[in-house]
Design a protein around this motif. Structure first.
Motif, PDB file in Angstrom:
ATOM      1  N   ALA A 187       0.778  -1.203   0.051  1.00 49.67           N
ATOM      2  CA  ALA A 187       0.069   0.093   0.145  1.00 49.67           C
ATOM      3  C   ALA A 187       0.908   1.221   0.172  1.00 49.67           C
ATOM      4  N   ASN A 188       1.773   1.411   1.052  1.00 50.63           N
ATOM      5  CA  ASN A 188       2.514   2.684   1.056  1.00 50.63           C
ATOM      6  C   ASN A 188       3.369   2.869  -0.128  1.00 50.63           C
ATOM      7  N   HIS A 189       3.999   2.036  -0.587  1.00 55.70           N
ATOM      8  CA  HIS A 189       4.930   1.992  -1.652  1.00 55.70           C
ATOM      9  C   HIS A 189       4.276   2.536  -2.973  1.00 55.70           C
ATOM     10  N   VAL A 190       3.243   1.635  -3.399  1.00 55.55           N
ATOM     11  CA  VAL A 190       2.213   2.077  -4.369  1.00 55.55           C
ATOM     12  C   VAL A 190       1.829   3.559  -4.426  1.00 55.55           C
ATOM     13  N   VAL A 191       1.520   4.140  -3.250  1.00 54.68           N
ATOM     14  CA  VAL A 191       1.413   5.509  -3.071  1.00 54.68           C
ATOM     15  C   VAL A 191       2.398   6.224  -3.601  1.00 54.68           C
ATOM     16  N   THR A 192       3.695   5.710  -3.199  1.00 54.81           N
ATOM     17  CA  THR A 192       4.989   6.336  -3.742  1.00 54.81           C
ATOM     18  C   THR A 192       4.999   6.583  -5.177  1.00 54.81           C
ATOM     19  N   VAL A 193       4.946   5.226  -5.696  1.00 55.66           N
ATOM     20  CA  VAL A 193       4.948   5.187  -7.223  1.00 55.66           C
ATOM     21  C   VAL A 193       3.941   6.204  -8.017  1.00 55.66           C
ATOM     22  N   ALA A 260      14.394  13.565  -9.454  1.00 50.17           N
ATOM     23  CA  ALA A 260      15.356  12.949  -9.568  1.00 50.17           C
ATOM     24  C   ALA A 260      15.352  11.630  -8.940  1.00 50.17           C
ATOM     25  N   ASP A 261      14.399  11.348  -8.140  1.00 53.42           N
ATOM     26  CA  ASP A 261      14.119   9.928  -7.400  1.00 53.42           C
ATOM     27  C   ASP A 261      13.503   9.186  -8.313  1.00 53.42           C
ATOM     28  N   VAL A 262      12.792   9.395  -9.308  1.00 50.77           N
ATOM     29  CA  VAL A 262      11.971   8.493 -10.205  1.00 50.77           C
ATOM     30  C   VAL A 262      12.784   7.436 -10.867  1.00 50.77           C
ATOM     31  N   ALA A 263      13.864   7.779 -11.479  1.00 54.73           N
ATOM     32  CA  ALA A 263      14.420   6.706 -12.346  1.00 54.73           C
ATOM     33  C   ALA A 263      15.109   5.865 -11.416  1.00 54.73           C
ATOM     34  N   PRO A 264      15.705   5.945 -10.433  1.00 51.51           N
ATOM     35  CA  PRO A 264      16.107   5.008  -9.577  1.00 51.51           C
ATOM     36  C   PRO A 264      15.147   3.965  -9.240  1.00 51.51           C
ATOM     37  N   ALA A 265      13.878   4.463  -8.991  1.00 49.57           N
ATOM     38  CA  ALA A 265      12.763   3.665  -8.349  1.00 49.57           C
ATOM     39  C   ALA A 265      12.343   2.911  -9.581  1.00 49.57           C
ATOM     40  N   TYR A 266      12.280   3.690 -11.054  1.00 47.43           N
ATOM     41  CA  TYR A 266      11.771   2.636 -12.095  1.00 47.43           C
ATOM     42  C   TYR A 266      12.932   1.426 -12.383  1.00 47.43           C
ATOM     43  N   ARG A 267      14.110   1.904 -12.202  1.00 49.88           N
ATOM     44  CA  ARG A 267      15.111   0.634 -12.203  1.00 49.88           C
ATOM     45  C   ARG A 267      14.849  -0.306 -11.332  1.00 49.88           C
ATOM     46  N   ALA A 268      14.465  -0.298 -10.125  1.00 50.77           N
ATOM     47  CA  ALA A 268      14.387  -1.191  -9.092  1.00 50.77           C
ATOM     48  C   ALA A 268      13.286  -2.030  -9.565  1.00 50.77           C
ATOM     49  N   LEU A 269      12.044  -1.249  -9.814  1.00 52.20           N
ATOM     50  CA  LEU A 269      10.915  -2.002 -10.026  1.00 52.20           C
ATOM     51  C   LEU A 269      11.162  -2.792 -11.313  1.00 52.20           C
ATOM     52  N   ALA A 270      11.422  -2.038 -12.219  1.00 52.32           N
ATOM     53  CA  ALA A 270      11.593  -2.821 -13.655  1.00 52.32           C
ATOM     54  C   ALA A 270      12.283  -4.203 -13.423  1.00 52.32           C
ATOM     55  N   HIS A 271      13.558  -4.215 -12.566  1.00 51.73           N
ATOM     56  CA  HIS A 271      14.282  -5.292 -12.386  1.00 51.73           C
ATOM     57  C   HIS A 271      13.616  -6.336 -11.616  1.00 51.73           C
ATOM     58  N   ALA A 272      12.874  -6.049 -10.503  1.00 51.45           N
ATOM     59  CA  ALA A 272      11.874  -6.824  -9.921  1.00 51.45           C
ATOM     60  C   ALA A 272      10.662  -7.436 -11.009  1.00 51.45           C
ATOM     61  N   THR A 273      10.391  -6.730 -11.930  1.00 51.22           N
ATOM     62  CA  THR A 273       9.223  -7.365 -12.523  1.00 51.22           C
ATOM     63  C   THR A 273       9.741  -8.056 -13.786  1.00 51.22           C
ATOM     64  N   ALA A 274      11.109  -7.948 -14.265  1.00 46.71           N
ATOM     65  CA  ALA A 274      11.727  -8.728 -15.318  1.00 46.71           C
ATOM     66  C   ALA A 274      11.971 -10.033 -14.543  1.00 46.71           C
ATOM     67  N   GLU A 275      12.428 -10.055 -13.277  1.00 45.00           N
ATOM     68  CA  GLU A 275      12.758 -11.283 -12.755  1.00 45.00           C
ATOM     69  C   GLU A 275      11.635 -12.293 -12.330  1.00 45.00           C
ATOM     70  N   ASP A 289      17.881 -10.713 -20.164  1.00 37.59           N
ATOM     71  CA  ASP A 289      19.356 -10.258 -20.218  1.00 37.59           C
ATOM     72  C   ASP A 289      19.370  -8.779 -21.137  1.00 37.59           C
ATOM     73  N   ALA A 290      18.354  -8.746 -22.039  1.00 39.14           N
ATOM     74  CA  ALA A 290      18.420  -7.519 -22.825  1.00 39.14           C
ATOM     75  C   ALA A 290      17.980  -6.347 -21.935  1.00 39.14           C
ATOM     76  N   ILE A 291      16.895  -6.535 -21.263  1.00 38.95           N
ATOM     77  CA  ILE A 291      16.414  -5.609 -20.261  1.00 38.95           C
ATOM     78  C   ILE A 291      17.439  -5.239 -19.368  1.00 38.95           C
ATOM     79  N   GLU A 292      17.785  -6.291 -18.559  1.00 37.78           N
ATOM     80  CA  GLU A 292      18.931  -6.102 -17.449  1.00 37.78           C
ATOM     81  C   GLU A 292      20.002  -5.065 -18.069  1.00 37.78           C
ATOM     82  N   SER A 293      20.501  -5.314 -19.302  1.00 42.86           N
ATOM     83  CA  SER A 293      21.746  -4.290 -19.862  1.00 42.86           C
ATOM     84  C   SER A 293      21.062  -3.134 -19.986  1.00 42.86           C
ATOM     85  N   LYS A 294      20.163  -2.871 -20.054  1.00 41.63           N
ATOM     86  CA  LYS A 294      19.388  -1.538 -19.954  1.00 41.63           C
ATOM     87  C   LYS A 294      19.223  -0.671 -18.819  1.00 41.63           C
ATOM     88  N   LEU A 295      19.114  -1.462 -17.583  1.00 39.11           N
ATOM     89  CA  LEU A 295      18.904  -1.043 -16.422  1.00 39.11           C
ATOM     90  C   LEU A 295      20.112  -0.777 -15.534  1.00 39.11           C
TER      91      LEU A 295
END
Length: 295
Positions: A187-193, A260-275, A289-295
């Motif tokens: 809940a809380n982190h969804v609000v942040t996103v 400035a806080d958005v890109a790091p959050a996007y990277r972390a969540l995209a990584h979790a989604t890819a996994e 692997d292609a997605i990870e190389s972009k993160l």
């Protein structure tokens, strides 16, 4: 309209009249319980007391404990242990008194100093956010509550939750930290996103309402079907789009420190989604692997 009272009339003291305590107190009074008093010192808590519990006196903590059959502790998590132990040192708790706290992360072990003096302990936690208004009392109808207590006290905890209009679920003592972490993450982190996405849209002249249909569908889909309805460039294996997102978000973050806080959050969540997409075999190892190389 009064709620069905399942526990009989009890004298309840509230520490303190914050958003949660005032709302739960109002619900208990609506079910026929007597609110002996509430601890309220700030202007905001006094206003809530007058609005949600009109006529209930503002009392000091020791007086509340002395006069109440049931003490409802609705204080910040980090303050709970100190209040309980402090009152125990002064011998304030008494045998047979029912002590209830609403901190999500704790079970009943934190009540040990009071239990040693004969008090009976129950932990309840409503899975809801509170506004500090009368709307909260209405929203308690059907709200799930985690109830943690010794087996002999579980029926009392469930009945009190029912008196407030909620639905109780037994959560084991050892499961409380995981339970609370799950709710906070979900809940809380969804609000942040969502707030981050809103700030991005604001920068191009749109607002959060633009996302309402999309967000509503996403949340409802996640609750009903889990990851099965996950969409977007990551689960499509679209590494090029992910790369463009990273470049765009990094650039706007450099141009506007508020973003400035958005890109790091996007990277972390995209990584979790890819996994998760790889684990569910929605994407191939090469796509991952292609997605990870972009993160």
């Amino acid at each position: 309209m009064l709620m069905e009272n399942k526990t009989g009339r009890l004298g309840v003291g509230i520490i303190s009249a914050g958003k949660v305590g005032a709302a739960l107190g109002a619900a208990l009074r609506g079910a026929g319980h007597q609110i002996i008093g509430a601890y309220a010192t700030s202007e905001a808590s006094i206003d809530r007391l007058e609005t949600l519990l009109p006529g209930v006196p503002a009392l000091d903590v020791r007086t509340i404990v002395e006069r109440s059959e049931v003490v409802l502790l609705a204080v910040p998590d980090d303050e709970l242990a100190g209040i309980i132990s402090g009152l125990a040192k002064s011998g304030s708790w008494h045998s047979g008194q029912l002590l209830i706290h609403v901190a999500g992360r704790f079970g009943t072990q934190i009540l040990a100093p009071a239990l040693a003096q004969g008090a009976l302990g129950i932990a309840i936690h409503p899975a809801m956010t509170f506004t500090g208004t009368t709307l909260d009392v209405t929203r308690l109808r059907g709200c799930p509550f985690a109830v943690t207590a010794p087996r002999m006290l579980q029926p009392i905890g469930l009945a009190l939750v029912g008196d407030m209009g909620g639905e109780g679920f037994i959560v084991a003592e050892g499961d409380r930290p995981l339970y609370h972490a799950a709710l906070a993450h979900g809940a809380n982190h969804v609000v942040t996103v969502i707030a981050q996405a809103t700030r991005l849209l604001n920068s191009i002249g749109l607002d959060a309402e633009y996302m309402r249909p999309l967000l509503t569908a996403a949340v409802e889909g996640a609750i009903s079907s889990g990851e099965a309805l996950q969409t977007g460039p990551v689960v499509r294996g679209d590494a090029g789009t992910v790369a463009e997102h990273i470049v765009t978000l990094t650039t706007v973050g450099e141009e506007d420190p508020e973003l400035a806080d958005v890109a790091p959050a996007y990277r972390a969540l995209a990584h979790a989604t890819a996994e998760r997409a790889l684990a569910r075999r929605v994407i191939t190892q090469d796509a991952f692997d292609a997605i990870e190389s972009k993160l």
